[in-house]
Write a protein that holds these residues in place. Sequence first.
Motif, PDB file in Angstrom:
ATOM      1  N   TYR A  81       0.790  -1.229   0.000  1.00 30.27           N
ATOM      2  CA  TYR A  81       0.000   0.000   0.000  1.00 30.27           C
ATOM      3  C   TYR A  81       0.830   1.292   0.000  1.00 30.27           C
ATOM      4  O   TYR A  81       0.283   2.377  -0.181  1.00 30.27           O
ATOM      5  N   ALA A  82       2.140   1.201   0.183  1.00 34.58           N
ATOM      6  CA  ALA A  82       2.981   2.397   0.171  1.00 34.58           C
ATOM      7  C   ALA A  82       2.927   3.155  -1.156  1.00 34.58           C
ATOM      8  O   ALA A  82       2.823   4.392  -1.166  1.00 34.58           O
ATOM      9  N   PRO A  83       2.993   2.475  -2.322  1.00 34.50           N
ATOM     10  CA  PRO A  83       2.959   3.224  -3.587  1.00 34.50           C
ATOM     11  C   PRO A  83       1.687   4.046  -3.783  1.00 34.50           C
ATOM     12  O   PRO A  83       1.745   5.173  -4.282  1.00 34.50           O
ATOM     13  N   LEU A  84       0.528   3.507  -3.370  1.00 40.91           N
ATOM     14  CA  LEU A  84      -0.734   4.238  -3.529  1.00 40.91           C
ATOM     15  C   LEU A  84      -0.756   5.475  -2.636  1.00 40.91           C
ATOM     16  O   LEU A  84      -1.175   6.560  -3.056  1.00 40.91           O
ATOM     17  N   LEU A  85      -0.267   5.336  -1.405  1.00 38.00           N
ATOM     18  CA  LEU A  85      -0.214   6.476  -0.501  1.00 38.00           C
ATOM     19  C   LEU A  85       0.753   7.540  -1.011  1.00 38.00           C
ATOM     20  O   LEU A  85       0.502   8.739  -0.895  1.00 38.00           O
ATOM     21  N   ALA A  86       1.869   7.083  -1.580  1.00 38.24           N
ATOM     22  CA  ALA A  86       2.848   8.022  -2.130  1.00 38.24           C
ATOM     23  C   ALA A  86       2.240   8.840  -3.260  1.00 38.24           C
ATOM     24  O   ALA A  86       2.419  10.057  -3.349  1.00 38.24           O
ATOM     25  N   LEU A  87       1.494   8.181  -4.136  1.00 37.27           N
ATOM     26  CA  LEU A  87       0.841   8.860  -5.245  1.00 37.27           C
ATOM     27  C   LEU A  87      -0.186   9.861  -4.743  1.00 37.27           C
ATOM     28  O   LEU A  87      -0.290  10.981  -5.240  1.00 37.27           O
ATOM     29  N   ALA A  88      -0.945   9.469  -3.714  1.00 37.30           N
ATOM     30  CA  ALA A  88      -1.982  10.338  -3.176  1.00 37.30           C
ATOM     31  C   ALA A  88      -1.399  11.585  -2.516  1.00 37.30           C
ATOM     32  O   ALA A  88      -2.001  12.661  -2.536  1.00 37.30           O
ATOM     33  N   MET A  89      -0.214  11.456  -1.908  1.00 36.28           N
ATOM     34  CA  MET A  89       0.401  12.583  -1.198  1.00 36.28           C
ATOM     35  C   MET A  89       1.388  13.366  -2.048  1.00 36.28           C
ATOM     36  O   MET A  89       2.052  14.277  -1.561  1.00 36.28           O
ATOM     37  N   GLY A  90       1.513  12.992  -3.323  1.00 40.44           N
ATOM     38  CA  GLY A  90       2.416  13.717  -4.196  1.00 40.44           C
ATOM     39  C   GLY A  90       3.872  13.391  -3.966  1.00 40.44           C
ATOM     40  O   GLY A  90       4.745  14.238  -4.165  1.00 40.44           O
ATOM     41  N   MET A  91       4.164  12.166  -3.545  1.00 39.48           N
ATOM     42  CA  MET A  91       5.538  11.737  -3.322  1.00 39.48           C
ATOM     43  C   MET A  91       5.935  10.707  -4.372  1.00 39.48           C
ATOM     44  O   MET A  91       5.099   9.936  -4.842  1.00 39.48           O
ATOM     45  N   SER A  92       7.215  10.683  -4.704  1.00 41.29           N
ATOM     46  CA  SER A  92       7.729   9.599  -5.535  1.00 41.29           C
ATOM     47  C   SER A  92       7.839   8.350  -4.670  1.00 41.29           C
ATOM     48  O   SER A  92       7.764   8.419  -3.435  1.00 41.29           O
ATOM     49  N   GLY A  93       7.995   7.188  -5.300  1.00 42.97           N
ATOM     50  CA  GLY A  93       8.166   5.963  -4.539  1.00 42.97           C
ATOM     51  C   GLY A  93       9.379   6.043  -3.639  1.00 42.97           C
ATOM     52  O   GLY A  93       9.358   5.592  -2.483  1.00 42.97           O
ATOM     53  N   PHE A  94      10.467   6.647  -4.145  1.00 42.14           N
ATOM     54  CA  PHE A  94      11.686   6.800  -3.351  1.00 42.14           C
ATOM     55  C   PHE A  94      11.430   7.654  -2.112  1.00 42.14           C
ATOM     56  O   PHE A  94      11.806   7.292  -0.995  1.00 42.14           O
ATOM     57  N   LEU A  95      10.771   8.797  -2.298  1.00 46.51           N
ATOM     58  CA  LEU A  95      10.545   9.715  -1.181  1.00 46.51           C
ATOM     59  C   LEU A  95       9.610   9.099  -0.147  1.00 46.51           C
ATOM     60  O   LEU A  95       9.823   9.238   1.058  1.00 46.51           O
ATOM     61  N   ALA A  96       8.572   8.402  -0.604  1.00 49.43           N
ATOM     62  CA  ALA A  96       7.644   7.765   0.326  1.00 49.43           C
ATOM     63  C   ALA A  96       8.352   6.707   1.154  1.00 49.43           C
ATOM     64  O   ALA A  96       8.148   6.603   2.367  1.00 49.43           O
TER      65      ALA A  96
ATOM     66  N   PHE B 242      15.378  19.088   2.223  1.00 53.82           N
ATOM     67  CA  PHE B 242      15.910  19.195   0.869  1.00 53.82           C
ATOM     68  C   PHE B 242      15.357  18.085  -0.020  1.00 53.82           C
ATOM     69  O   PHE B 242      14.916  18.341  -1.155  1.00 53.82           O
ATOM     70  N   LEU B 243      15.352  16.859   0.464  1.00 53.60           N
ATOM     71  CA  LEU B 243      14.871  15.741  -0.341  1.00 53.60           C
ATOM     72  C   LEU B 243      13.374  15.846  -0.602  1.00 53.60           C
ATOM     73  O   LEU B 243      12.896  15.493  -1.687  1.00 53.60           O
ATOM     74  N   TYR B 244      12.630  16.328   0.401  1.00 49.29           N
ATOM     75  CA  TYR B 244      11.182  16.483   0.203  1.00 49.29           C
ATOM     76  C   TYR B 244      10.889  17.524  -0.868  1.00 49.29           C
ATOM     77  O   TYR B 244      10.064  17.303  -1.764  1.00 49.29           O
ATOM     78  N   ARG B 245      11.576  18.672  -0.792  1.00 46.63           N
ATOM     79  CA  ARG B 245      11.356  19.721  -1.782  1.00 46.63           C
ATOM     80  C   ARG B 245      11.743  19.242  -3.183  1.00 46.63           C
ATOM     81  O   ARG B 245      11.084  19.595  -4.170  1.00 46.63           O
ATOM     82  N   ARG B 246      12.774  18.446  -3.293  1.00 44.97           N
ATOM     83  CA  ARG B 246      13.272  18.023  -4.596  1.00 44.97           C
ATOM     84  C   ARG B 246      12.431  16.906  -5.212  1.00 44.97           C
ATOM     85  O   ARG B 246      12.290  16.846  -6.428  1.00 44.97           O
ATOM     86  N   ASN B 247      11.886  16.024  -4.384  1.00 46.11           N
ATOM     87  CA  ASN B 247      11.220  14.828  -4.909  1.00 46.11           C
ATOM     88  C   ASN B 247       9.703  14.873  -4.862  1.00 46.11           C
ATOM     89  O   ASN B 247       9.059  13.922  -5.282  1.00 46.11           O
ATOM     90  N   ARG B 248       9.113  15.945  -4.340  1.00 50.51           N
ATOM     91  CA  ARG B 248       7.653  15.969  -4.255  1.00 50.51           C
ATOM     92  C   ARG B 248       7.040  16.153  -5.645  1.00 50.51           C
ATOM     93  O   ARG B 248       7.629  16.742  -6.544  1.00 50.51           O
ATOM     94  N   ARG B 249       5.840  15.663  -5.788  1.00 52.32           N
ATOM     95  CA  ARG B 249       5.108  15.768  -7.049  1.00 52.32           C
ATOM     96  C   ARG B 249       3.719  16.318  -6.753  1.00 52.32           C
ATOM     97  O   ARG B 249       3.342  16.524  -5.604  1.00 52.32           O
ATOM     98  N   SER B 250       2.968  16.508  -7.811  1.00 48.60           N
ATOM     99  CA  SER B 250       1.577  16.939  -7.612  1.00 48.60           C
ATOM    100  C   SER B 250       0.789  15.778  -7.030  1.00 48.60           C
ATOM    101  O   SER B 250       0.849  14.658  -7.541  1.00 48.60           O
ATOM    102  N   PRO B 251       0.034  16.014  -5.958  1.00 46.23           N
ATOM    103  CA  PRO B 251      -0.740  14.929  -5.359  1.00 46.23           C
ATOM    104  C   PRO B 251      -1.841  14.442  -6.280  1.00 46.23           C
ATOM    105  O   PRO B 251      -2.322  15.160  -7.148  1.00 46.23           O
ATOM    106  N   LEU B 252      -2.221  13.205  -6.050  1.00 48.52           N
ATOM    107  CA  LEU B 252      -3.297  12.609  -6.832  1.00 48.52           C
ATOM    108  C   LEU B 252      -4.616  13.305  -6.507  1.00 48.52           C
ATOM    109  O   LEU B 252      -4.960  13.496  -5.343  1.00 48.52           O
ATOM    110  N   ARG B 253      -5.353  13.699  -7.529  1.00 51.28           N
ATOM    111  CA  ARG B 253      -6.629  14.375  -7.308  1.00 51.28           C
ATOM    112  C   ARG B 253      -7.757  13.540  -7.896  1.00 51.28           C
ATOM    113  O   ARG B 253      -8.071  13.615  -9.069  1.00 51.28           O
ATOM    114  N   GLU B 254      -8.325  12.716  -7.047  1.00 51.74           N
ATOM    115  CA  GLU B 254      -9.436  11.855  -7.456  1.00 51.74           C
ATOM    116  C   GLU B 254     -10.541  11.991  -6.415  1.00 51.74           C
ATOM    117  O   GLU B 254     -10.578  11.262  -5.424  1.00 51.74           O
ATOM    118  N   PRO B 255     -11.443  12.945  -6.589  1.00 46.53           N
ATOM    119  CA  PRO B 255     -12.427  13.230  -5.556  1.00 46.53           C
ATOM    120  C   PRO B 255     -13.561  12.219  -5.459  1.00 46.53           C
ATOM    121  O   PRO B 255     -14.375  12.310  -4.564  1.00 46.53           O
TER     122      PRO B 255
END
Length: 317
Positions: free
Chosen positions: A27-42, A145-158
Amino acid sequence: MQILIDSILLILSLFAVVRGAHLVVKYAPLLALAMGMSGFLASFLLIGVVSVFPELAIAVISGLQGVPVLGLGTILGSNVADLTLVLGIAALFAGRGLAVKSDFLKDDLILIAPLLLPIVLGLDGEFSRVDGSILISAGLIIFFFLYRRNRRSPLREPNFLMNQKLLRAVLLFILGLGALIGGAYAAVIAAERISQFLLLPEFLMGISFITLATLIPELTFSIRAAREKEGELVLGDILGIVITDITLVLGVMAFLSPFSFDPHLVFLTGFAMVFAALVSLNFMKSGQLLSKNEGVVLILLYVLFLTVVFSLRGEVF
């Protein structure tokens, strides 16, 4: 009788860790996508940081009880083992090898610099509250630093269905993480009692037997992630643990209970830690793949490290 009870506790704890790792990896990859994190950052923030709880507990408790070298040995020993043994075993379980495509590999100084910091601070044979503050600050800066560099747009599925999936993922992730950490903590307690039964010196006890017990969360998680071909999760978990250990955990330990030690302890094990980091990162840079043969080399490096450490028993440790 006690040794039998501790052995049974160790087995049951390992089972809890294995089941917990399965849920976390799932379940980590799905949470990472939802929070706008890469798999590495999550993996780095969610799993790697939380997985150091056993080391944190041992480090803090050992410092407060007047045996800080036990915690110091556990921190340094677990970092060497993570960068060699755990990565090596993960590569063996990853089919053709452990594929890693993280941009983090382009800036390996982010890892090497914090590993050098405790060696420099420990040359005087003491970790003071000032040293602890420096280590904690360095860890927080790296995380930011790593959070700022690796964050992505969070998943938007309402839609309702996606919200239900996320809620279920969060609950099962927390359940898995609880089993992972709780099982690991119980395993560490059992392993510590067993190692005391074997009459090992505190530093050797921390750097070998207890270190192997604290590896249970990341080893189980890394094997599972490697089988699922999630190389970024493996890398994030290992590096998250290593950086957290050497900055935040050691920093908290020094800040709460400053202590003195033989500087040779930090110099020798610190050198092994930095060398292991350089070798493993260079392996992963070659084609962004940690091959099975390279995994075997890393495992042998860990065996060599333990051989050298035990050969110096009575002289340095």
